[in-house]
Scaffold this motif. Structure first.
Motif, PDB file in Angstrom:
ATOM      1  N   UNK A   1      -8.347  -7.638  -2.674  1.00 25.21           N
ATOM      2  CA  UNK A   1      -7.444  -8.791  -2.556  1.00 25.21           C
ATOM      3  C   UNK A   1      -6.646  -9.030  -3.829  1.00 25.21           C
ATOM      4  N   UNK A   2      -7.192  -8.692  -4.982  1.00 22.78           N
ATOM      5  CA  UNK A   2      -6.515  -8.981  -6.249  1.00 22.78           C
ATOM      6  C   UNK A   2      -5.610  -7.846  -6.719  1.00 22.78           C
ATOM      7  N   UNK A   3      -5.527  -6.759  -5.955  1.00 20.08           N
ATOM      8  CA  UNK A   3      -4.745  -5.597  -6.373  1.00 20.08           C
ATOM      9  C   UNK A   3      -3.373  -5.597  -5.724  1.00 20.08           C
ATOM     10  N   UNK A   4      -2.378  -5.173  -6.489  1.00 19.83           N
ATOM     11  CA  UNK A   4      -1.025  -4.993  -5.964  1.00 19.83           C
ATOM     12  C   UNK A   4      -0.853  -3.511  -5.652  1.00 19.83           C
ATOM     13  N   UNK A   5      -1.046  -3.150  -4.399  1.00 20.10           N
ATOM     14  CA  UNK A   5      -1.136  -1.743  -4.026  1.00 20.10           C
ATOM     15  C   UNK A   5       0.172  -1.242  -3.425  1.00 20.10           C
ATOM     16  N   UNK A   6       0.529   0.010  -3.704  1.00 26.09           N
ATOM     17  CA  UNK A   6       1.716   0.598  -3.067  1.00 26.09           C
ATOM     18  C   UNK A   6       1.496   0.738  -1.567  1.00 26.09           C
ATOM     19  N   UNK A   7       2.511   0.484  -0.759  1.00 25.20           N
ATOM     20  CA  UNK A   7       2.321   0.499   0.701  1.00 25.20           C
ATOM     21  C   UNK A   7       1.984   1.865   1.261  1.00 25.20           C
ATOM     22  N   UNK A   8       2.309   2.952   0.522  1.00 23.02           N
ATOM     23  CA  UNK A   8       2.060   4.296   1.050  1.00 23.02           C
ATOM     24  C   UNK A   8       0.637   4.779   0.780  1.00 23.02           C
ATOM     25  N   UNK A   9      -0.125   4.022   0.005  1.00 23.66           N
ATOM     26  CA  UNK A   9      -1.481   4.447  -0.350  1.00 23.66           C
ATOM     27  C   UNK A   9      -2.443   4.165   0.804  1.00 23.66           C
TER      28      UNK A   9
END
Length: 247
Positions: free
Chosen positions: A46-54
């Protein structure tokens, strides 16, 4: 195929799996690192800003435990990554030709916990990087990444085939090569002076090989108490790096 009772720490194509918040978030932040898959608890992700392609998989704590070695402190995050591209020693030395940061050279240090801890100390004291012998050093792994606490992504790590030849190249680049060994007569502080320093450390237990010692400009010891025979190599590296920074 994994042995019975063994939990693999690598995925397909020898991709290492990293675990723990520091190791995983540092890998995600490193533009040079390719993260292939990510598993995590909903709370950790929840606290991570993840790339959408991952590719991301939500998992329970017990499920994550099956992806990593037994008792690995994954903190709710596991990532499968590609190893970093190899760096040439000449490129590292050229990049650092105008600064005085120390260099760490490891002679057959094979324990991944020690190598990871040395990477962490190298980052803490802003070392130029570390150099190891290719066949006698651990590969990138979750254990190294965990011990390095993110420093695997920020500290250059060069692997060389021939350590003696590498030490000659390091000398040609203007480094004063100081090997740490308990049988030296002078202390490390006496040996370092004000020149650019390459700190050479030997393997756990055996210490530096004779050929490695002959490729050092000076040998020196840390002035430890007679109550202990020697220090762990990662502790010795941290003390030596501090001594160079504080001179």
């Amino acid at each position: 195929m994994a042995r019975k009772g063994h939990r693999p720490s690598t995925g397909v194509a020898n991709r290492p799996r990293f675990w723990g918040r520091h190791a995983v978030t540092a890998a995600l932040a490193n533009e040079a690192r390719t993260v292939r898959k990510l598993w995590g608890t909903r709370e950790a992700l929840a606290s991570l800003n993840l790339p959408p392609i991952l590719p991301v998989t939500f998992a329970e704590v017990t499920d994550l435990g099956r992806l990593v070695p037994s008792d690995a402190p994954h903190q709710g995050l596991v990532a499968e990554v590609d190893p970093l591209e190899e760096m040439w020693l000449a490129d590292l030395l050229h990049a650092g030709r105008d600064d005085r940061r120390p260099l760490i050279v490891l002679d057959q240090v094979t324990d991944p916990h020690n190598v990871g801890a040395i990477l962490r100390s190298a980052a803490a004291f802003d070392a130029l990087g570390i150099v190891t012998q290719d066949r006698h050093a651990p590969p990138e792994s979750g254990t190294v990444a965990r011990a390095a606490s993110g420093a695997l992504e920020t500290t250059p790590w060069v692997r060389v085939v021939n350590l003696a030849r590498a030490l000659e190249e390091i000398a040609e680049a203007g480094f004063w090569r100081v090997g740490l060994t308990g049988h030296a007569s002078q202390t490390f502080a006496q040996a370092i002076g004000q020149q650019r320093i390459a700190i050479v450390l030997g393997a756990e237990g055996e210490g530096m090989r004779q050929n490695t010692e002959t490729h050092c400009d000076e040998l020196a010891r840390l002035p430890i108490s007679a109550k202990v025979e020697s220090l762990n190599v990662s502790n010795a590296a941290a003390i030596a790096l501090y001594a160079v920074a504080a001179r």
